[in-house]
Design a protein around this motif. Sequence first.
Motif, PDB file in Angstrom:
ATOM      1  N   ALA A  18       0.827  -1.202   0.000  1.00 29.19           N
ATOM      2  CA  ALA A  18       0.000   0.000   0.000  1.00 29.19           C
ATOM      3  C   ALA A  18       0.864   1.255   0.000  1.00 29.19           C
ATOM      4  CB  ALA A  18      -0.903  -0.008   1.231  1.00 29.19           C
ATOM      5  N   ASN A  19       0.235   2.390  -0.323  1.00 32.23           N
ATOM      6  CA  ASN A  19       0.935   3.670  -0.236  1.00 32.23           C
ATOM      7  C   ASN A  19       1.198   4.001   1.229  1.00 32.23           C
ATOM      8  OD1 ASN A  19       1.903   6.246  -1.176  1.00 32.23           O
ATOM      9  ND2 ASN A  19       0.003   7.089  -0.327  1.00 32.23           N
ATOM     10  N   SER A  20       0.135   3.932   2.037  1.00 38.10           N
ATOM     11  CA  SER A  20       0.304   4.135   3.475  1.00 38.10           C
ATOM     12  C   SER A  20      -0.617   3.195   4.234  1.00 38.10           C
ATOM     13  CB  SER A  20      -0.035   5.578   3.853  1.00 38.10           C
ATOM     14  OG  SER A  20      -1.437   5.756   3.857  1.00 38.10           O
ATOM     15  N   VAL A  21      -0.193   2.853   5.450  1.00 42.63           N
ATOM     16  CA  VAL A  21      -1.007   2.000   6.317  1.00 42.63           C
ATOM     17  C   VAL A  21      -1.195   2.728   7.637  1.00 42.63           C
ATOM     18  CG1 VAL A  21      -1.169  -0.206   7.525  1.00 42.63           C
ATOM     19  CG2 VAL A  21      -0.025  -0.095   5.296  1.00 42.63           C
ATOM     20  N   THR A  22      -2.455   2.903   8.037  1.00 42.79           N
ATOM     21  CA  THR A  22      -2.735   3.495   9.338  1.00 42.79           C
ATOM     22  C   THR A  22      -3.299   2.400  10.234  1.00 42.79           C
ATOM     23  OG1 THR A  22      -3.296   5.552   8.229  1.00 42.79           O
ATOM     24  CG2 THR A  22      -3.937   5.356  10.546  1.00 42.79           C
ATOM     25  N   LEU A  23      -2.627   2.134  11.346  1.00 41.48           N
ATOM     26  CA  LEU A  23      -3.125   1.147  12.272  1.00 41.48           C
ATOM     27  C   LEU A  23      -3.949   1.868  13.345  1.00 41.48           C
ATOM     28  CD1 LEU A  23      -1.587  -2.028  13.550  1.00 41.48           C
ATOM     29  CD2 LEU A  23      -2.292  -0.383  15.280  1.00 41.48           C
ATOM     30  N   VAL A  24      -5.191   1.451  13.490  1.00 37.20           N
ATOM     31  CA  VAL A  24      -6.090   2.083  14.447  1.00 37.20           C
ATOM     32  C   VAL A  24      -6.507   1.044  15.476  1.00 37.20           C
ATOM     33  CG1 VAL A  24      -8.319   3.236  14.751  1.00 37.20           C
ATOM     34  CG2 VAL A  24      -6.963   3.696  12.699  1.00 37.20           C
ATOM     35  N   HIS A  25      -6.303   1.364  16.744  1.00 36.18           N
ATOM     36  CA  HIS A  25      -6.699   0.416  17.796  1.00 36.18           C
ATOM     37  C   HIS A  25      -7.298   1.172  18.965  1.00 36.18           C
ATOM     38  CE1 HIS A  25      -6.971  -3.159  20.082  1.00 36.18           C
ATOM     39  NE2 HIS A  25      -6.015  -2.841  20.930  1.00 36.18           N
ATOM     40  N   ARG A  26      -8.346   0.609  19.536  1.00 37.20           N
ATOM     41  CA  ARG A  26      -9.105   1.340  20.558  1.00 37.20           C
ATOM     42  C   ARG A  26      -8.391   1.406  21.909  1.00 37.20           C
ATOM     43  NH1 ARG A  26     -13.802  -3.154  21.899  1.00 37.20           N
ATOM     44  NH2 ARG A  26     -12.289  -4.749  22.411  1.00 37.20           N
ATOM     45  N   SER A  27      -7.388   0.487  22.133  1.00 35.67           N
ATOM     46  CA  SER A  27      -6.650   0.583  23.399  1.00 35.67           C
ATOM     47  C   SER A  27      -5.145   0.523  23.103  1.00 35.67           C
ATOM     48  CB  SER A  27      -7.102  -0.523  24.355  1.00 35.67           C
ATOM     49  OG  SER A  27      -7.029  -1.770  23.711  1.00 35.67           O
ATOM     50  N   GLU A  28      -4.394  -0.199  23.934  1.00 34.08           N
ATOM     51  CA  GLU A  28      -2.944  -0.293  23.704  1.00 34.08           C
ATOM     52  C   GLU A  28      -2.620  -1.588  22.950  1.00 34.08           C
ATOM     53  OE1 GLU A  28      -0.798   2.157  24.408  1.00 34.08           O
ATOM     54  OE2 GLU A  28      -2.535   3.293  25.109  1.00 34.08           O
ATOM     55  N   PHE A  29      -1.407  -1.698  22.427  1.00 30.58           N
ATOM     56  CA  PHE A  29      -0.993  -2.906  21.712  1.00 30.58           C
ATOM     57  C   PHE A  29      -1.093  -4.146  22.603  1.00 30.58           C
ATOM     58  CE2 PHE A  29       1.662  -0.294  18.678  1.00 30.58           C
ATOM     59  CZ  PHE A  29       1.014  -0.737  17.537  1.00 30.58           C
ATOM     60  N   ARG A  30      -1.555  -5.247  22.011  1.00 29.12           N
ATOM     61  CA  ARG A  30      -1.505  -6.545  22.674  1.00 29.12           C
ATOM     62  C   ARG A  30      -0.480  -7.449  21.984  1.00 29.12           C
ATOM     63  NH1 ARG A  30      -5.645  -9.372  21.421  1.00 29.12           N
ATOM     64  NH2 ARG A  30      -6.651  -7.801  20.138  1.00 29.12           N
ATOM     65  N   ALA A  31       0.070  -6.961  20.877  1.00 27.88           N
ATOM     66  CA  ALA A  31       0.975  -7.784  20.064  1.00 27.88           C
ATOM     67  C   ALA A  31       2.302  -8.012  20.787  1.00 27.88           C
ATOM     68  CB  ALA A  31       1.225  -7.087  18.733  1.00 27.88           C
ATOM     69  N   ASP A  32       3.063  -9.011  20.315  1.00 28.16           N
ATOM     70  CA  ASP A  32       4.400  -9.266  20.856  1.00 28.16           C
ATOM     71  C   ASP A  32       5.318  -8.095  20.520  1.00 28.16           C
ATOM     72  OD1 ASP A  32       3.347 -11.705  21.487  1.00 28.16           O
ATOM     73  OD2 ASP A  32       4.352 -12.799  19.862  1.00 28.16           O
ATOM     74  N   GLN A  33       6.173  -7.717  21.489  1.00 31.20           N
ATOM     75  CA  GLN A  33       7.061  -6.577  21.286  1.00 31.20           C
ATOM     76  C   GLN A  33       7.929  -6.746  20.045  1.00 31.20           C
ATOM     77  OE1 GLN A  33       6.727  -3.777  23.155  1.00 31.20           O
ATOM     78  NE2 GLN A  33       8.068  -2.874  21.606  1.00 31.20           N
ATOM     79  N   ILE A  34       8.338  -7.982  19.780  1.00 30.81           N
ATOM     80  CA  ILE A  34       9.266  -8.237  18.660  1.00 30.81           C
ATOM     81  C   ILE A  34       8.656  -7.810  17.324  1.00 30.81           C
ATOM     82  CG2 ILE A  34       8.589 -10.678  18.347  1.00 30.81           C
ATOM     83  CD1 ILE A  34      11.556 -11.323  17.907  1.00 30.81           C
TER      84      ILE A  34
END
Lengths: 214, 327
Positions: B189-205
């Motif tokens: 994509a040209n740009s990707v905007t990640l939108v999330h209603r709270s904080e990250f739950r993903a792995d730090q890595i």
Amino acid sequence: MALLNEQLQGQLKEVFGSMKNEITLAVFTKEGDCYSCEETISFMKEIEALSDKISLETYDLEKDSERAGDYNVVMAPSIVILDSDKKYRGVKFNGIPAGHEINSFIPGILEVSGVGEALPEELLAQINALSKPVNIKVFVTLSCPHCAGAVQKAHKLALESDLIDAEMVEAQTFDELSNKFNVSSVPKIVINDQYEFVGNQPLEVFLEEIAKTQ
Amino acid sequence: MDFNLNMNLNEQYGKNKKAAFDKEALYDMLIIGLGPAGLSAALYAKRKGLMVGVVSNKVGGQVVDTTSVENYLGIDFATGEGLVEKFMHHVQTLDVPMLKDADVKSFEKTESGFEVTLGRGEVIKSKTLIIATGSKPRRLGVKGEEAFMGRGVAYCAICDGPLFEGRDVVVAGGGNSAVEAAIDLSKIANSVTLVHRSEFRADQIIIDHLNRQSNVIIHLQTEIQEVFGDGLVSGIKVLDKATGEVRELKVEGLFVEIGYLPNNQLVIDKLDLNNRGEIIVNALNETSMKGVFAAGDVTDTPYKQIIVAASEGAKAALTANDYINRG
């Protein structure tokens, strides 16, 4: 340099070992601006070399327009798989069947050669009841893991009926056509340019939509 | 140019063709689902010598739609599909009959066990059942999402990403799936905007990996309120929870990666479910109905991970085996 590495060639040779009858790959390209035409021809030459039962014929979409008309080919590159009587059975690929689509292309070759499981009888009865021509377009991307499954189903239906023409359409190569049908999720299945659904759905769903065209 | 050949084609067409699924037999165990839980259960059951069969409408389950798997012990990297091929190959070496592309409509308890009715009306008999039907992508549930599904709203980044080449897209979510989708899409994509209603739950890595992409914008504590457009998506409305400000983001694609909902249609009136609709199982994978066991994403077992589903499938098969042996 070969597109298919040695390991892949070996695997394909083994798979082609179970082909029953001979098949012909009729490939249509065109001169000038043609995305992936060259690669498609190279790819098909490599496939041909892997089995005595596979032969390749190359055509030009414009110069061989009569032949193209016989198989309803309107895009390039386009690959049509013909059976041992060189009959068109409704199995077509528009755009190079690389990436995950190799998993619809190889089964396409095997099925046209006469191997593969028969469809359940209730479905066959529905297919035999068709009276008007049916065109199934399956829009795919090459990175979509379950698109090949939808293409396989469409081709399976085509093999059961002379009235059904089933074609894979690689959405990025043919972006104009994809835009025309608002393809923004794949696999997207369009029947007679009118009825559509998204996803690798069961054969029953294909047949429900097909029934609307009759 | 890549070719992602399915290594199991030979088992489908070739010399290694497997035994057909016998629809008339009485099975010891019928497994519904061909994801990691179902396949692991099949492996364990077959090794115990049980007459086992598997019915499914999606080989590999959700794993197939995953770009890369890097947290399955012993396998430092695999594509989702590659991992499924390994699973399938392993199970098929034991010749477990599988009925693919088959929907299960319902099941009934009988004197000898269960009768399972398939979409085409066929009935399969089995002494025990293992429900491993997995889960499906959760929807945002906002205005416009349903209307624009397949018209800019997508749930499979690896499938639909190429259709958004050079365009601006949003990824909704903050878990591993969302972050991985954003990384994949940033290459197309040209740009990707990640939108999330709270904080990250993903792995730090993988968050670190995302932060290294130059065309990615991250909006945490931000809620998607609406998807709009004219025929196709042209933008979304978001609420910045810190400031209370509502803004419009002009994008052509919205990839929803906010977790999963259990595929519980088959058991909804039959088994006890929790408030998320997941089948309640105990440590032995027993459900509220005798002879019915469940494993994987469809259950209330926490952490929807491939390795967790596989281990739960193994447990369910072993418990079912004990149940059969006790008579």
